[in-house]
Design an enzyme around this catalytic site. Sequence first.
Site, PDB file in Angstrom:
ATOM      1  N   ALA A  66       0.865  -1.175   0.000  1.00  0.00           N
ATOM      2  CA  ALA A  66       0.000   0.000   0.000  1.00  0.00           C
ATOM      3  C   ALA A  66       0.905   1.228   0.000  1.00  0.00           C
ATOM      4  CB  ALA A  66      -0.868  -0.007   1.253  1.00  0.00           C
ATOM      5  N   GLY A 105       0.470  -5.135   0.556  1.00  0.00           N
ATOM      6  CA  GLY A 105      -0.705  -5.118  -0.319  1.00  0.00           C
ATOM      7  C   GLY A 105      -0.395  -5.688  -1.689  1.00  0.00           C
ATOM      8  N   GLU A 108      -0.802  -9.270  -1.365  1.00  0.00           N
ATOM      9  CA  GLU A 108      -2.246  -9.512  -1.201  1.00  0.00           C
ATOM     10  C   GLU A 108      -2.966  -9.444  -2.551  1.00  0.00           C
ATOM     11  OE1 GLU A 108      -3.297  -8.054   3.279  1.00  0.00           O
ATOM     12  OE2 GLU A 108      -2.358  -6.554   1.964  1.00  0.00           O
ATOM     13  N   GLU A 128       4.204  -5.769   6.906  1.00  0.00           N
ATOM     14  CA  GLU A 128       3.411  -4.755   7.613  1.00  0.00           C
ATOM     15  C   GLU A 128       3.785  -4.661   9.102  1.00  0.00           C
ATOM     16  OE1 GLU A 128       0.810  -5.950   4.104  1.00  0.00           O
ATOM     17  OE2 GLU A 128       2.315  -6.851   5.406  1.00  0.00           O
TER      18      GLU A 128
END
Length: 694
Positions: A66, A105, A108, A128
């Site tokens: 992210a 992310g 993911e 993270e």
Amino acid sequence: MTAITEFVDLDRRRRVAVLTVNNPPVNALSHGVRLGLRDGIRQTSADREVDAIVIVCAGRTFIAGADITEFGKPPREPGLHEVLDLIEGAPKPVVAAIHGTALGGGLEVTLACHYRVGVKSARFGLPEVKLGLLPGAGGTQRLPRVVGVQKALQMIVSGDPIGADDALKNGLIDEIVDGDLTAAGVAFAEKVVREKRPLRKIRDMDEKVAAVRGKPEVFAEFRKSVARQVRGFRAPENCIRAVEAAVDLPFARGLERERELFLELLNSPESKAQRYFFFAEREAAKIPDVPADTPAREIKKAAVIGAGTMGGGIAMNFANAGIPVTVVEMARDALDRGLGVVRKNYEATASRGRLTKEDVERRMGLITGTTDFNAVGDADIVIEAVFEEMPVKKEVFAKLDGICKPDAVLATNTSTLDVNEIASATRRPESVIGTHFFSPANVMRLLENVRGARSSKTTVATAMALGRRIGKVPVLVGVCHGFVGNRMLHQRGRESEKLMLEGAPLHQMDKVLVDFGFPMGPFAMSDMAGLDVGWRIRKGRGVTSPVADRICELGRFGQKTGAGYFKYESGDRTPKPDPVVEQIIADVAREGGIERRQISDQEILERLLYPMVNEGAKILDEGIAIRASDIDVIWVYGYGWPVYRGGPMFWADQIGLETIRDRMLELQRKSGDEWAPAPLLNRLADQGKGFLTL
Ligand code: T1G
Ligand code: NAD
């Protein structure tokens, strides 16, 4: 090729659609990227001419997560969950084609795809937790369903990436591909279509989580196994609870639980500190007047003078990076002893399975010992680590000046002495710089590069680049006594001696800082580093430290002599209070007419850390540190300041500089002018600002 958005392009290869993310430098999942992926998946899902979709990235890496700069800002649609649901719910196969680092992310996104292929050098991780967070877009629910619960726990709680072979072995990717990645991704997608393979949705895979259902001991054992390294961090426990939810709850409920646990962390002071630190570490590499493209000397050969505590460790850094290094000692026995310690360290690492015997021999093969100074004539950089005595240092630098090739960089590992005076012993002060490693030098990641008044930009660029190459975090500082880290440490040490005389037991002070998050208290740390180093420096400078001096006069230098501030059972590094030392402290206090009293943990914390912050303010005002965040990077990587508290300057800003300043004025009235707030601290406190606004 058509642009879906500024950051996502759409192309067609026969009946396969290719969505290419292009958001340099690391294809972070910014709003524009999410928008492009959403619209791209919608468009290609509806396109009857398209049988399959490939997601690939331009530039040096697949999506690295992210966009961390968007955290804390109002969320913008589409959210990542919406994008991932579209990918996983697509009516045709979606294949992720991965290179570089698929992180957070980014991983993911691949887990929402039906298939994943990667190049041999690709790496896969959910880091993270290093930002005080957890994988908040389904990673804690999908990863255990693919690689199993144990592997997922290890990857998510460590945050460390795995390689392609490991990913293939654990089913995280379906194939390792080579050559043109997009072409390989398209070929794989066509194979999936040709072989009518199913749309494999990880959310529907239950087997690997079911295998652990009803076995809470799996999580209990894992918690026990990581207890030491996760001490003080908030995120790891939430990570474990999210994976527990993946085992105990249906997928959709598990996602909700992940969201709750994620939001708890997102708003936590720990994550705020760790996200600040992520960027602080990257800022430290930037020197305002030494642009990134400043030519640095190429280091093909190195040399180290002195094979003592530091010299040996420094040489290991070069060998670990594959750089041949010559180690010079003044006598054969000292050389053999020093290189003996190096081999023992490597063999100890190999015995823990982190190096092979071949690795040990290869690295030892890169280290050449000699007592002949002339052997360093062709070194590109020479790092001096001899006794901390100015005359010895200047004699060595004068000798190096005569021997080394004209463009060699001459560096000193001094921990306190004036780099400019050392440089004055040569005719090339522009090539002299301080490279202050931390003990043990082959382990501690911090490298304080000390810029002399005449150090050239090329010399600075060379030291900074070398630091990164040998796996260190280099931070540039100016010349002053003790530079940044030791100068602030000295203020803490000064106050800790006053506290001990006023009645604070050594173990209480150590406990206060250990509870705060330091790996070790100041007195246990001094015992580990060796009390004799400080004693030699004090004697050299004609200054005294009554308690420490009396302890050293008894031959108590710390762990290496079985006793220092604390006593140690043989083979046990646990510090134990020693009545002998308590008596010395009581004697010195009585002789000084100091009344002893109970002192609270809060007072101890303030009196140990506020002087450091105040000294940090002086260091900033004098320009010895380029920016406040550099001071934080120094303390986290060099002195064990807990990263989830950001560093002393970030921590001070969280408390509020006015609060600290007012408390210091109170202590100044009680204890004297060493508590006088620094001008910068006063200025910022008056303006209601913080160090990080500078
Ligand atoms: N967001 C924003 N900027 C980033 C970024 C990111 N994720 N990653 C890197 N940058 C910037 C960085 O600040 C620097 O900027 C430049 O890119 C190059 O980085 C929902 C919540 C990928 C291994 O934690 O580990 O996904 O200084 O110098 O050494 O579950 O960057 O040049 O201006 O580090 O080659 C999870 C973070 C996010 C990975 C490349 N992802 N990045 O290393 O280059 S949270 C991460 C890295 C998340 C989801 C959650 C490394 C790298 P500048 P660099 P590098
Ligand atoms: P040390 O006493 O363990 O080793 C110094 C070595 O230098 C000895 O082996 C000695 O034989 C050798 N030596 C002395 N004069 C020499 C000469 N003229 N030519 C070749 N070799 C010579 O000391 P150390 O702890 O390794 O410290 C070395 C330097 O690193 C000092 O400047 C110290 O301040 C600095 N430093 C030490 C630490 C630490 O924690 N020990 C941390 C950072 C920096």
